[in-house]
Design an enzyme around this catalytic site. Structure first.
Site, short mmCIF file in Angstrom:
data_model
loop_
_atom_site.label_atom_id
_atom_site.label_comp_id
_atom_site.label_asym_id
_atom_site.label_seq_id
_atom_site.Cartn_x
_atom_site.Cartn_y
_atom_site.Cartn_z
N LYS A 54 0.85 -1.20 0.00
CA LYS A 54 0.00 0.00 0.00
C LYS A 54 0.88 1.25 0.00
O LYS A 54 0.63 2.20 -0.74
CB LYS A 54 -0.93 -0.01 1.22
CG LYS A 54 -2.09 -0.99 1.07
CD LYS A 54 -2.84 -1.24 2.36
CE LYS A 54 -3.88 -2.34 2.14
NZ LYS A 54 -4.55 -2.77 3.36
N GLN A 98 -4.79 -1.44 9.54
CA GLN A 98 -4.72 -2.77 8.94
C GLN A 98 -5.35 -3.80 9.88
O GLN A 98 -4.99 -3.88 11.05
CB GLN A 98 -3.24 -3.12 8.66
CG GLN A 98 -3.04 -4.43 7.94
CD GLN A 98 -3.59 -4.43 6.52
OE1 GLN A 98 -3.42 -3.48 5.77
NE2 GLN A 98 -4.29 -5.49 6.16
N ASP A 121 -11.12 3.01 4.18
CA ASP A 121 -11.58 1.62 4.08
C ASP A 121 -13.11 1.54 4.04
O ASP A 121 -13.68 0.50 3.69
CB ASP A 121 -11.08 0.80 5.29
CG ASP A 121 -9.95 -0.14 4.92
OD1 ASP A 121 -9.77 -0.40 3.71
OD2 ASP A 121 -9.25 -0.63 5.83
#
Ligand code: NAD
Length: 300
Positions: A54, A98, A121
């Site tokens: 990422k 994460q 997200d």
């Protein structure tokens, strides 16, 4: 019939190219550089690989990447304090924690501590509610990538029968909301669904997000249907040598490709789109935070 193979890798490269171009314009026109902060707690090897990837893609798109690696024994209070700082930091437009988090942390409390506008997200409860009620939301990256591929392939999705297999909060449910938003007739199938093959056989569009290698069979598929395979499963591959493995999806690719009209491969289908959509979401968040026009076609 032999299905068209949907090239997620090439499509994702196009999306990343558009993001990169827009980021360059933002910098030149407004002096703004979008920034993505990724927070990793603990040393989970798969998570470390994802976070590295990422960060690399973020920088390649011309954006700033801020990585925060915390030890596994970090307290929830310490993590929340970091999120407070990132929420307030004007250089940070996107925040991603994460998952999974260590067991001593409450995942919902942590996710809901992210400022919704920076929740790239799309897991914050406000974004979930906005998506469900058709309001402007941050949309979870994997289902957003699937929708983009479907729109690219079909244009209008209205009226199509869609079956989503899997009801997770990160893939299945938001995928179903997105398809509903595009006026599909949506069925969500899951582990308790009776006669899954019969349910799947109704579908013009099948999205498999189960986590069971090659579960969806060719006999389940209506001829000509579009099949999006979200699954990423590692299975033994003795044909490649002893102890070797390979990645497969939730769909029996060989069997289904003989019946479907179009199919995403694994790897090279949905996976690359997820990271492209993370970059797109960071750019979208940045534009919204600064009250600037959003790039066309990079969100719903
Ligand atoms: P999950 O375990 O949270 O959810 C799986 C869902 O499948 C559950 O809702 C369950 O009801 C359903 N299910 C389980 N067994 C079933 C059965 N026999 N029949 C019908 N439904 C069944 O998983 P998830 O996080 O949604 O991920 C699903 C898959 O997608 C995994 O392989 C994961 O690795 C992959 N994934 C890929 C990406 C990507 O970027 N490509 C992103 C996220 C997840």
């Amino acid at each position: 019939m032999s299905a068209k193979i949907i090239d997620g890798k090439a499509f994702a490269a196009r999306i990343r190219g558009r993001v990169t171009e827009h980021v360059a314009n933002l910098k030149a026109g407004h002096g703004i550089t979008p920034g993505l902060a990724v927070v990793l707690v603990g040393e989970d090897p798969a998570s470390q690989v994802y976070v590295r990837s990422k960060g690399r893609h973020t920088v390649e798109a011309g954006m700033n990447s801020y990585e925060h690696r915390l030890p596994a024994d970090t307290s929830e209070a310490e993590l929340l304090a970091l999120l407070d700082r990132l929420n307030a930091d004007p250089a940070v437009h996107g925040i991603l924690v994460q998952l999974p988090l260590p067991d001593h942390m409450n995942e919902s409390s942590v996710i809901n501590a992210i400022r919704p506008e920076k929740d790239v997200d799309g897991f914050h409860i406000l974004n979930v509610g906005r998506l469900a009620t058709g309001q402007k939301a941050m949309v979870p990256c994997t289902p957003l990538g699937c929708l983009m591929m479907l729109r690219d392939l079909h244009g209008e999705l209205s009226g199509r029968e869609a079956v989503v297999i899997g009801r997770s909060n990160i893939v299945g449910k938001p995928m179903a909301q997105l398809l509903l938003g595009d006026s599909c007739t949506v069925t969500i199938a899951h582990s308790r669904t009776r006669d899954l093959p019969a349910v799947v056989r109704r579908a013009d569009i099948v999205v498999a997000a189960v986590g069971r290698p090659q579960m969806v069979r060719g006999e389940w598929i209506r001829p000509g249907a579009t099949v999006i395979d979200v699954g990423i499963n590692r299975i033994p591959a003795p044909e490649r040598g002893s102890g070797k493995t390979r990645l497969v999806g939730d769909v029996d690719f060989e069997g289904v490709a003989g019946v479907a009209g179009a199919i995403t491969p694994v790897p090279g289908g949905v996976g690359p789109m997820t990271i492209a959509c993370l970059l797109a979401n960071t750019l979208t968040a940045c534009c919204r935070i600064h009250g600037l026009a959003e790039p066309e076609g990079l969100t719903v």
